[in-house]
Every structure is written in structure tokens, then in C-alpha cells.
Scaffold this motif. Structure first.
Motif, short mmCIF file in Angstrom:
data_model
loop_
_atom_site.label_atom_id
_atom_site.label_comp_id
_atom_site.label_asym_id
_atom_site.label_seq_id
_atom_site.Cartn_x
_atom_site.Cartn_y
_atom_site.Cartn_z
N VAL A 237 -40.87 43.80 91.75
CA VAL A 237 -39.48 43.68 90.53
C VAL A 237 -40.06 42.74 89.50
O VAL A 237 -39.81 43.09 88.15
CB VAL A 237 -38.17 43.14 91.42
CG1 VAL A 237 -37.16 42.92 90.45
CG2 VAL A 237 -38.02 43.90 92.20
N VAL A 238 -40.59 41.26 89.81
CA VAL A 238 -40.65 40.48 88.91
C VAL A 238 -41.99 40.94 87.98
O VAL A 238 -41.96 40.89 86.50
CB VAL A 238 -41.17 39.13 89.50
CG1 VAL A 238 -41.68 38.10 88.37
CG2 VAL A 238 -39.97 38.38 90.08
N GLY A 239 -43.17 41.69 88.56
CA GLY A 239 -44.07 42.22 87.87
C GLY A 239 -43.80 43.19 86.88
O GLY A 239 -44.30 43.29 85.81
N THR A 240 -42.82 44.01 87.19
CA THR A 240 -42.46 45.18 86.51
C THR A 240 -41.80 44.79 85.36
O THR A 240 -41.84 45.30 84.22
CB THR A 240 -41.49 46.05 87.22
OG1 THR A 240 -42.55 46.83 88.37
CG2 THR A 240 -41.27 47.33 86.36
N VAL A 241 -40.67 43.72 85.34
CA VAL A 241 -40.10 43.15 84.52
C VAL A 241 -40.94 42.42 83.44
O VAL A 241 -40.79 42.76 82.29
CB VAL A 241 -39.03 42.19 84.87
CG1 VAL A 241 -38.29 41.52 83.97
CG2 VAL A 241 -37.71 42.95 85.92
#
Length: 295
Positions: A237-241
Motif C-alpha cells: 500500500v505505502v509503496g504504491t502510494v
């Protein structure tokens, strides 16, 4: 500006679904899948074609998810007996084969001209921004359900087995388990998520062509899970954002570097993302959400 931010959020959530599928396959099971975009394309085209033929969107979304998952089954049976590097090559070849089939089978996919006027979600809402907010809300709920489902899978006996396969496949065999069976199941689940992401993409963009499903999409997802932390749901999630922020934020580089042409700017943007990935690999190989006790 509001419409732009909503659009970015929708695309980011679609990529989160893709990243969750790849995290399940590689992060938790160790499957090097370089053909993730192929299942993304299958889900998009399946849902779009069925919806264009009158199938309700709920059923077309389900069909896109199921067909993408089932497409992974024969690939798994054939390729999972290969070494990791050969499996990566097979999956990459599979995604390119899917794109070539989409391009050549004009009677079904309309070839390079693509499929226009795909039924969009909440078509009955006349206000454009309100419809986009509704799509964002549905996609957010689906993503949260996917995240919670991933968390349950990881904490279940099934999750412990696939993590053991990732860490030491020979030990799993010694315990009497069949790693190939678990790998096929994981490949189907992750590919199904990619198919669901493709269905959302098709019905949000409302126009799809083969060139939207190139290997670069797969490697964007790989960048996201590496930056966020391989083997962590929060990392996907964090990496995609963060990746979406960088991709969209880099559009404004030309404001401070006006001497760079529009054509050159595409290469500059990729260079910035590539440099960031190199720096993460050197200084924080475990990713943002990885183990903070390790370099």
C-alpha cells in the motif's frame, strides 16, 4: 484540481490491488512473476467485452476476476516445476502472448483500435465528480476487503506454509507437503486480484487498447512493492502510494526545467524513479515498511 486528485486516487487504488496480488505471489511465496500485467489485461478485456454485450457490471467484474485467476492455473501447472529464473521468463512471455492475442483477434477485441465506450460504473449519476467519488468509494471498500483478506491468509496455516515455501522449499517437501499445489493456488489468487484491478481500470477509463498493457506496468508494480517492503501488506500500500506521488509529481519537473522537451521528460521521469529504486536498494533494501532493525 479536485477531479484530478480523485482520478489519481482511483488509479492508485487500482495499482494497490495489483501490488497486493504480486505481494502474495512474490513477497509471501517467492514466485517471481514478470507477467502480472497479462492477468490485468485479461480481467480488463473480459469484463469490458461481457459488459458491452449486456452483462451487468457486477457479474462482468466477477467474470474478469475468475477468468484471470483461471488463466493462471495452466501456467502454474506447466511453469512452477521450473527454476525461479525460468518461471520469470515464462510469465513475461505469457503477458506478451496475451497482448499479441488481444492485438490480433480483432473479431473479439477490436485489435489495436481498442474497445471504446465501455460502460462505466454509476453511469446513472449525471454529475461527473459525484460519479468519480462513488467509484473511489467502491474501490476503497474493495481494497480494504482485499487487505483484510490478505492479512487473514498470511496469519492462517495456509499463510505459514507459503512463507515456509519461500524460505525453504526443501524443508516443506520433507514435511510431506506439496509446494507446487500451494504455488498454483497462490498464483491463481494473485492473478484474480490483478483481473479485478483490470476490470476496475476498464470501466473507469472506458477505453482500452493493447498498448495500455505493456511490461512496464508489471515493473511499476515491482517498484512499488520493493519501495514499500517485500513481504508486507502495508508495504504494498505505502509503496504504491509513494510511487504514484513520484510519477505524478515528476510531471511538474518541467516547470523548473523548461529546457527539457515533452519527449525527453518521459525519460527523465523514468530516470528519477529508477534512481530512487537504486537508492532504496542500497540504503534501505527492506523497504519503507520492512524490518527497521535491518539495513
Amino acid at each position: 484540481m479536485e477531479a484530478y486528485l480523485v482520478a489519481i486516487a482511483i488509479v492508485a487504488l487500482i495499482y494497490v490491488l495489483l501490488a497486493l496480488g504480486l505481494t502474495l505471489q512474490y513477497g509471501f511465496t517467492g514466485l517471481i512473476n514478470f507477467g502480472h500485467v497479462g492477468f490485468f489485461a485479461i480481467g480488463a478485456y473480459t469484463s469490458a467485452i461481457l459488459a458491452m454485450n449486456g452483462l451487468p457490471l457486477v457479474l462482468s467484474f466477477a467474470a474478469g476476476t475468475i477468468v484471470a485467476g483461471l488463466a493462471a492455473w495452466p501456467i502454474g501447472l506447466i511453469a512452477l516445476r521450473l527454476r525461479d529464473d525460468y518461471f520469470a521468463i515464462v510469465t513475461l512471455g505469457f503477458s506478451e502472448t496475451v497482448r499479441l492475442v488481444i492485438t490480433s483477434e480483432k473479431w473479439l477485441t477490436n485489435g489495436v483500435q481498442g474497445i471504446p465506450a465501455i460502460p462505466r460504473m454509476f453511469a446513472g449519476i449525471s454529475v461527473g465528480s459525484l460519479a468519480s467519488f462513488a467509484v473511489l468509494a467502491v474501490l476503497l471498500v474493495v481494497t480494504i476487503v482485499a487487505i483484510l483478506g490478505m492479512g487473514r491468509i498470511v496469519k492462517s496455516p495456509f499463510g505459514r506454509i507459503i512463507e515456509a515455501i519461500r524460505d525453504n522449499e526443501d524443508a516443506v517437501k520433507a514435511l510431506g507437503k506439496d509446494p507446487a499445489r500451494f504455488k498454483v493456488q497462490v498464483l491463481i489468487l494473485g492473478s484474480g486480484l490483478a483481473g479485478l484491478a483490470g476490470a476496475f481500470y476498464a470501466h473507469y477509463i472506458t477505453y482500452i487498447v493493447p498498448d495500455q498493457f505493456i511490461p512496464l506496468v508489471t515493473f511499476y508494480v515491482w517498484m512499488a512493492i520493493i519501495i514499500g517492503g517485500v513481504g508486507r501488506v502495508s508495504g504494498a500500500v505505502v509503496g504504491t502510494v509513494l510511487l504514484m506521488v513520484l510519477l505524478e509529481g515528476s510531471r511538474f519537473i518541467r516547470d523548473v526545467m523548461p529546457f527539457i522537451s515533452d519527449v525527453e521528460m518521459a525519460s527523465v521521469r523514468l530516470g528519477v524513479i529508477g534512481l530512487l529504486l537504486i537508492l532504496f536498494t542500497i540504503y534501505r533494501p527492506q523497504g519503507l515498511m520492512g524490518d527497521f532493525t535491518r539495513r
